[in-house]
Design an enzyme around this catalytic site. Structure first.
Site, short mmCIF file in Angstrom:
data_model
loop_
_atom_site.label_atom_id
_atom_site.label_comp_id
_atom_site.label_asym_id
_atom_site.label_seq_id
_atom_site.Cartn_x
_atom_site.Cartn_y
_atom_site.Cartn_z
N ARG A 1 5.57 8.02 -7.18
CA ARG A 1 4.67 7.95 -8.34
C ARG A 1 4.37 9.36 -8.83
NH1 ARG A 1 -0.77 5.00 -8.54
NH2 ARG A 1 -1.29 6.38 -6.80
N TRP B 1 -0.54 5.12 -0.37
CA TRP B 1 -1.15 5.53 -1.63
C TRP B 1 -2.66 5.45 -1.55
CZ3 TRP B 1 -0.69 1.94 -6.51
CH2 TRP B 1 -1.18 0.67 -6.24
N ASP C 1 -5.12 -6.48 2.87
CA ASP C 1 -6.28 -6.54 1.99
C ASP C 1 -7.60 -6.48 2.75
OD1 ASP C 1 -5.04 -7.42 -0.84
OD2 ASP C 1 -3.99 -8.43 0.78
N GLY D 1 -12.50 4.10 -18.83
CA GLY D 1 -13.90 4.49 -18.88
C GLY D 1 -14.38 4.92 -20.26
N ASP E 1 -1.49 -1.11 -10.43
CA ASP E 1 -1.71 -2.53 -10.16
C ASP E 1 -1.66 -3.29 -11.49
OD1 ASP E 1 -2.05 -2.28 -7.43
OD2 ASP E 1 -4.23 -2.05 -7.55
N GLU F 1 0.82 -1.22 0.00
CA GLU F 1 0.00 0.00 0.00
C GLU F 1 0.86 1.27 0.00
OE1 GLU F 1 -2.65 -1.21 -0.59
OE2 GLU F 1 -3.06 -2.94 0.65
#
Length: 497
Positions: A234, A379, A434, A251, A327, A188
């Site tokens: 990032r 993040w 998770d 999208g 991911d 994470e």
């Protein structure tokens, strides 16, 4: 265009929690096999094709130890093979019931895709992921990142548990690919001040943080504190071009809609069509339209990277670096067209003067800035710890702290004890990040709470049997290990000292 626009590093984070033997649908093993078929197989195929074409240092690939364990697990390998065969049968069934010619073409394409996946799996994957991963590492196609064993949120761990989970995770990766990774994707991107000291002690040389931890100044790697451990941030300006909380390429109306199913076949026959279009009004998926969107979005992303690099050069008077991190499961599993987009981007960037390389390659190219003191960060939402330490999961946090205290109070022994090994295994499964994430985000929250409780209860049961020196502890350990026997070399003596 200049001769050297700058450096681009793509970082992919491959992770799923331990799923074998813990349910199938809608959350459970099905999740693993979908990601395996639609993300992991296409990604390896892409990397191998790029390698054949002479590409090296293509990207930095994080593979968590708990995912690697699943992709090498005999039960999961057999079940994934069955899943791929079932995928082909479902496509054949859809072809018999869909009357629309466009949908029939889609069913035929799904049948062919499933057949290709089956052939690839049978010829290349039947011995697991590690042999394929080792080849990519040995041939310098990728830089591999590791991490702690079960992907726990490290800032909430007792330092002894944190150190054990990380050292054991690095050792597990070394066992699978022949060498321990020099970098990690911290679960994470969770960070607490001082963690770099533990990283240095474990041999970790670099790790990822989110851009806001560096106040957006992600143009170079930075030593953390007084250590030699480097952090990479990032670049959200570029990363969010693909996938943001509110917008992004997946999208696009032409892309396949992830959420709309044909329930009799289990296939996804619709395109997004529009953000507010109900499922029954969505248009049939058209691969020609989708391919055109891939071409357009790849070109847009390349332009975005070049523009960002030119802005960094202007601001710092030297070539800059962009780190885009995602991911792995976004590409193919969540975003059907993602692998095709990746291929287009990775091939196009070098043609416009952008150096495509790994985090290791960026360091070799001199993208290093001054030392930095990092704040507590992640993040997740708010870029702090609220997702894993917020009010919604306060019970999980309290239970996790109590579990660690009880675990560290277990008397050590000098010999290898399978009961203690399983006790540590269940503890680490309980502490997976998770579960809190899924609860906070209300994504299969019931499953997540059940998994945390199942492993926590098993830990408590084994701990009680150990305290009582009860002879049944060995049989119970064997039964639990049949379900949760990952990390066969896990040795509790590395923690219980």
């Amino acid at each position: 265009m200049t001769e050297d626009e700058g450096t681009f590093c793509l970082v992919l984070h491959s992770h799923l929690p331990w799923l074998p033997h813990h349910g199938t649908w809608p959350v459970g093993e099905e999740w693993l096999y979908q990601a395996w078929a639609h993300s992991y197989l296409p990604l390896v195929d892409l990397l191998e094709r790029l390698a054949v074409d002479g590409h090296r240092d293509v990207l930095t690939l994080g593979v968590t130890p708990v995912l690697a364990a699943q992709l090498d697990d005999p039960h999961a390998l057999r079940a994934c093979h069955d899943w791929l065969g079932n995928w082909q049968l479902r496509a054949q069934f859809a072809a018999t019931r869909w009357s629309d010619p466009q949908l029939k073409d889609l069913a035929a394409a799904e049948f062919r895709a499933a057949g290709t996946a089956l052939e690839t799996f049978e010829s290349r994957w039947r011995h697991g992921f590690s042999p394929l991963l080792r080849s990519l590492v040995d041939d310098d196609v990728i830089e591999l990142l590791g991490g702690p064993l079960t992907h726990p949120f490290q800032p909430l761990l007792d330092p002894r548990v944190r150190s054990f989970a990380l050292r054991s995770g690095l050792a597990d990766t070394a066992l699978r690919v022949g060498r321990a990774p020099a970098g990690i994707w911290a679960p994470e991107c969770g960070y607490a001040p001082g963690m770099e000291e533990g990283y240095a002690a474990a041999g970790v040389e670099r790790f990822l943080v989110d851009g806001p931890a560096l106040h957006g100044d992600t143009h170079a790697a930075r030593p953390v504190g007084s250590s030699d451990v480097m952090c990479f941030g990032r670049d959200l300006e570029v990363t969010y071009r693909v996938w943001s909380p509110k917008a992004g390429y997946p999208g696009d109306p032409a892309y396949r809609d992830f959420h709309t199913f044909d329930h009799p076949s289990g296939l996804k026959p619709s395109r997004v069509t529009g953000k507010h279009v109900p499922p029954h009004e969505k248009r049939p998926y058209d691969p020609v339209l989708a391919a055109a969107s891939v071409t357009r979005h790849a070109a847009d992303f390349v332009d975005t990277v070049v523009s960002r690099l030119r802005a960094l050069r202007s601001a710092h008077d030297r070539p800059g670096m962009v780190v885009a991190a995602y991911d792995t499961e976004l590409f193919g599993h969540w975003w059907h067209e993602g692998p095709a987009w990746l291929s287009a981007v990775l091939r196009a960037l070098p043609t416009v003067g952008v150096r495509v390389t790994t985090l290791r390659g960026a360091l070799a190219a001199g993208h290093v800035g001054p030392a930095v003191s990092l704040p507590a960060s992640s993040w997740g939402s708010g870029k702090d710890w609220r997702v894993w330490d917020g009010e919604q999961v306060s019970d999980l946090v309290t239970a996790g702290a109590s579990l660690q205290e009880e675990l560290l109070g277990v008397p050590p022994v000098a010999w290898r004890d399978p009961v203690r090994d399983q006790l540590v295994r269940e503890a680490l499964l309980t502490l997976s990040s998770d579960w809190a994430f899924m609860v906070t985000k209300d994504s299969a929250a019931d499953y997540a709470r059940r998994r945390a409780k199942v492993h926590g209860d098993r830990f408590a049961e084994l701990a009680a049997l150990l305290r009582a020196d009860h002879p049944s502890r060995f049989a119970r350990t064997e039964a639990l290990r049949a379900e949760d026997g990952l990390f066969g070399r896990l040795d509790a003596r590395g923690l219980l000292v």
